[in-house]
Design an enzyme around this catalytic site. Structure first.
Site, short mmCIF file in Angstrom:
data_model
loop_
_atom_site.label_atom_id
_atom_site.label_comp_id
_atom_site.label_asym_id
_atom_site.label_seq_id
_atom_site.Cartn_x
_atom_site.Cartn_y
_atom_site.Cartn_z
N GLU A 43 34.74 38.56 31.41
CA GLU A 43 34.66 39.78 32.23
C GLU A 43 36.04 40.02 32.84
OE1 GLU A 43 32.40 39.43 35.84
OE2 GLU A 43 31.73 41.49 35.76
N LYS A 115 26.76 46.66 32.32
CA LYS A 115 26.22 45.68 33.29
C LYS A 115 25.18 46.33 34.21
CE LYS A 115 27.99 42.14 36.49
NZ LYS A 115 29.06 41.87 37.49
N CYS A 158 28.12 38.21 33.38
CA CYS A 158 28.35 37.55 34.68
C CYS A 158 27.11 37.42 35.57
CB CYS A 158 29.48 38.26 35.40
SG CYS A 158 30.22 37.31 36.74
O1 LIG Z 1 35.68 40.76 41.55
C1 LIG Z 1 36.36 41.32 40.72
O2 LIG Z 1 37.59 41.39 40.80
C2 LIG Z 1 35.76 41.96 39.54
N1 LIG Z 1 34.32 41.83 39.46
C3 LIG Z 1 33.71 40.70 39.16
O3 LIG Z 1 34.37 39.72 38.99
C4 LIG Z 1 32.21 40.65 39.03
C5 LIG Z 1 31.63 41.71 39.86
S1 LIG Z 1 32.22 41.67 41.54
N2 LIG Z 1 31.81 39.34 39.48
C6 LIG Z 1 30.59 38.84 39.41
O4 LIG Z 1 29.64 39.44 38.92
C7 LIG Z 1 30.48 37.41 39.97
C8 LIG Z 1 29.10 36.85 40.04
C9 LIG Z 1 29.10 35.55 40.73
O5 LIG Z 1 30.12 34.98 41.05
C10 LIG Z 1 27.81 34.92 41.05
O6 LIG Z 1 26.75 35.38 40.58
O7 LIG Z 1 27.83 33.94 41.81
#
Ligand SMILES: O=C(O)CNC(=O)[C@H](CS)NC(=O)CCC(=O)C(=O)O
Length: 272
Positions: A43, A115, A158
Site C-alpha cells: 500500500e 479499499k 491493509c
Molecule cells: O498513513 C498513510 O500515510 C497512508 N495510509 C495508510 O497507510 C493506511 C490508511 S491510513 N494505513 C492503514 O490502513 C493501517 C492499518 C493499521 O495499521 C492497522 O490496522 O493497525
C-alpha cells in the site's frame, strides 16, 4: 494451477513519487532475478506522505502509478499487484479511492479493488489517522481474479485484514491466494500484523502474500515492515524483517490441496 514463486515487496516509501517508483523498480527486478512470477507492491508504494500532500498530487500519482505497473509487468513478464494508490473520484475532486491494481504480463488490467475499510483510528501511541478525510471508501466486495496458472487470487488492502468477512467472501468464491498489501503502523503491527495474517491464512486455508511498508516514511509515521508469505497451514514461509527488500516463497499447488485435505474446515461450515 501450477507451483511458482511469489514475492512480497517491502518498501519505505516517502513523499517522493519519482524516487519511490525508482526503488519499486529495483525491488521488482530483484524479485524477478530470484524467479518470482507473481509480485506484490505494498500500500502507498508510489507515495507515502501527509494526507493533504497525497490528495494534492493524487491525479499525478494515479496516472504515473498505473503506467508504471503496466510497464513493469510487461518489461519483466510478471503478474504484478500495485497494493494501493490514490485514484481521484470523478465528481468529488477532494477525494480519491485507495486502489489496488493487478496487472498481467501483457500490461492488461486483470482486477481492481477500492479499499472498503478506512483507517480512522486514534492509535494509543498518540498518532491519529483519519483516512476518510481524503479517501472515499469503496463500496464493493473485492474481486477474485481467476488464473489457470497462478490460482484464484483475491485482493484486499491493509486495514481490511481486520475484517474476516471480506476474506471469507473470497474463499467462498474459491480463493487460493489472498493479497494483503499494507502500510501497518509500527505500534499496531508489532502485536497484530502477523497474528491477523496467520488467522486469515488458517481460517480460509489460503496462501497469503502480504507486501509491506517499513521504517520511517515521513515525519512521525513509522511502519511495521515484515512483508511476508504465509502458507495455508499458517506457517510463515518468508519474512522480510525490517529492512527494505523482498519476501519470496513458493506457492505450491499440492501443499494447498494437502492442507485442505488435512484440515477441511471450509467444508464444515454450519452458518453461512
Ligand atoms: O498513513 C498513510 O500515510 C497512508 N495510509 C495508510 O497507510 C493506511 C490508511 S491510513 N494505513 C492503514 O490502513 C493501517 C492499518 C493499521 O495499521 C492497522 O490496522 O493497525
Amino acid at each position: 494451477m501450477k507451483s511458482y514463486l511469489a514475492a512480497a515487496i517491502q518498501m519505505s516509501s516517502k513523499p517522493d513519487l519519482e524516487n519511490n517508483l525508482v526503488e519499486a523498480e529495483e525491488l521488482i527486478e530483484l524479485a524477478v532475478r530470484r524467479g518470482a512470477e507473481l509480485i506484490g507492491l505494498p500500500e502507498n508504494f508510489a507515495f507515502m506522505g501527509k494526507e493533504a500532500d497525497k490528495a494534492n498530487q493524487a491525479s499525478e500519482i494515479a496516472l504515473k502509478a498505473e503506467k508504471f505497473l503496466k510497464r513493469m509487468a510487461q518489461r519483466f513478464q510478471v503478474t504484478l499487484l500495485g497494493g494501493g494508490f490514490p485514484v481521484p473520484v470523478n465528481d468529488e475532486p477532494q477525494k480519491a479511492y485507495n486502489t489496488a491494481l493487478l496487472v498481467a504480463p501483457s500490461g492488461q488490467e486483470l482486477a481492481r479493488y477500492r479499499k472498503v475499510h478506512l483507517f480512522d483510528v486514534n492509535v494509543p501511541d498518540g498518532n491519529t489517522y483519519q483516512e476518510s478525510s481524503t479517501v472515499m471508501a469503496g463500496t464493493e466486495l473485492p474481486p477474485l481474479y481467476v488464473s489457470d496458472i497462478y490460482g484464484k487470487i483475491g485482493l484486499s488492502i491493509c486495514y481490511d485484514v481486520r475484517f474476516p468477512e471480506l476474506y471469507r467472501h473470497l474463499s467462498d468464491k474459491g480463493a487460493d491466494v489472498l493479497f494483503v498489501p499494507a502500510a501497518f503502523t509500527a505500534y499496531t503491527g508489532k502485536d497484530h500484523w502477523k497474528v491477523l495474517l496467520q488467522a486469515r491464512a488458517i481460517e480460509n486455508t489460503c496462501y497469503i502474500i502480504a507486501p509491506a511498508q517499513t521504517g520511517n516514511n515521513y515525519e512521525r509515521r513509522y511502519t511495521h515492515g515484515h512483508a511476508m508469505i504465509i502458507d495455508p497451514w499458517g506457517v510463515i514461509l518468508a519474512d522480510a524483517g525490517e529492512q527494505t527488500g523482498i519476501a519470496i516463497a513458493e506457492i505450491n499447488a499440492s501443499r494447498l490441496e494437502q492442507v485442505r485435505r488435512q484440515m477441511p474446515s471450509l467444508q464444515h461450515r454450519v452458518f453461512g
